[in-house]
Design an enzyme around this catalytic site. Sequence first.
Site, short mmCIF file in Angstrom:
data_model
loop_
_atom_site.label_atom_id
_atom_site.label_comp_id
_atom_site.label_asym_id
_atom_site.label_seq_id
_atom_site.Cartn_x
_atom_site.Cartn_y
_atom_site.Cartn_z
N CYS A 1 51.59 39.42 41.89
CA CYS A 1 52.93 39.42 41.19
C CYS A 1 53.46 40.61 41.25
O CYS A 1 53.09 41.33 40.31
CB CYS A 1 52.52 38.97 39.75
SG CYS A 1 54.28 38.66 38.82
N HIS B 1 45.76 37.38 39.62
CA HIS B 1 46.90 37.97 39.02
C HIS B 1 46.73 39.20 38.44
O HIS B 1 45.97 39.55 37.59
CB HIS B 1 47.75 36.90 38.21
CG HIS B 1 49.20 37.17 37.85
ND1 HIS B 1 49.55 38.06 36.79
CD2 HIS B 1 50.14 36.31 37.96
CE1 HIS B 1 50.85 38.06 36.88
NE2 HIS B 1 51.28 37.06 37.45
N HIS C 1 54.12 36.30 43.86
CA HIS C 1 55.32 36.25 43.01
C HIS C 1 56.30 37.46 43.24
O HIS C 1 55.66 38.59 42.87
CB HIS C 1 54.93 36.13 41.46
CG HIS C 1 53.92 35.21 41.34
ND1 HIS C 1 53.35 35.31 39.83
CD2 HIS C 1 53.28 33.88 41.58
CE1 HIS C 1 52.54 34.23 39.74
NE2 HIS C 1 52.54 33.50 41.03
#
Length: 373
Positions: A260, A222, A287
């Site tokens: 993300c 991430h 995301h």
Amino acid sequence: MKMGFRWYGEGNDTVTLDHVRQIPGVETIVWSLHGKQAGEVWEQAEIDAAVATITGLGEAARARGVTRTFDAEVVESVNVHESIKLGRTVLGVSRDEAIENYVTTIRRLGRAGVKVVCYNFMPVVDWLRTDLWHPLPDGSTALFFERAVVDATSPRRLVAETVASTRGLTLPGWEPERLARLGELDAAYEGVTREDMYAHYRYFLDAVVPACEEADVKLGVHPDDPPYDVFGWPRVVSTKDDLARVLALHDSPYHGLTLCLGSFSANPEQDPVDAVRTFMDRIHFTHVRNIKHLGNGDFTEVGHRACEGSVDTTGIMRAYAEAGYEGYVRPDHGRHLWDENTTNRPRPGYGLYDRALGVQYLLGAWDAFRYDA
């Protein structure tokens, strides 16, 4: 593409699986064992019990005629212990011990059918905000970041204020046992450089990725949130160049991204659509959410629709659709809508309604662009 929805588990979430079943298009529950500390091994029985809850149906639901179930193929997150990031023993755990536990956990998750594990390599804390309930013009509230507040305060004070405003629910990446030793961790990062972090990151990947290949579990890192250094702690997964360098640390397809787009786009100089197109073959999980830049490095989170903020969520979904993306996606932090702040009182950013709206917006864009393709 498989649509997911993050869920924190029975007794730890104001949203239930019954709620999520009524959101059209959701196939995957994104889950974790949130009681586990970074560096701890996950027991097979604990994993199997969580998967059974997600993939099964209770008697009450069956009696109502419910038949819809989910898969449990994505875990967010298996957190990386600070000893791995620092390359030495810290908080009483050695790097190799923490890595051994991580490998064991990956193998057990693979046996349970998990396909992707999200994690991050941010020092000390994960995401960082200065207001968890910031009022928006439409009357909802959302997560908010004011850079001047971070620059003017200490980590200890900001952490204390954040934890105090969570309404008693746990925050992912903010384990109280770790934060209780914040001063020790802050001192441990003194003098640690970005080059040090990349070297320690390579050591971690070299040890863990072979186990991922054997277990058929893909890793997705991430991006830093927000995507720059805070409190002098070096962050190494912030920019497009950082993502390219991280991926170059190990060429296995099992080493990839949880891209993300909200975190990545918190730096207004970065182009999220370009990042999607550039790294498409290494994006295992994504995301998609929106933020609005307010100047001075400040931003607030807003609705998923592209025109609500500064992130081209429509262009992002076009890029995924045109490529025939086969990974996992979920809406991310949503606003707190309608009566949530006074009744359900959800975990900051993780209410039901705005994320359900986000699912429909993202799927609508996907359907339209896939049809055009």
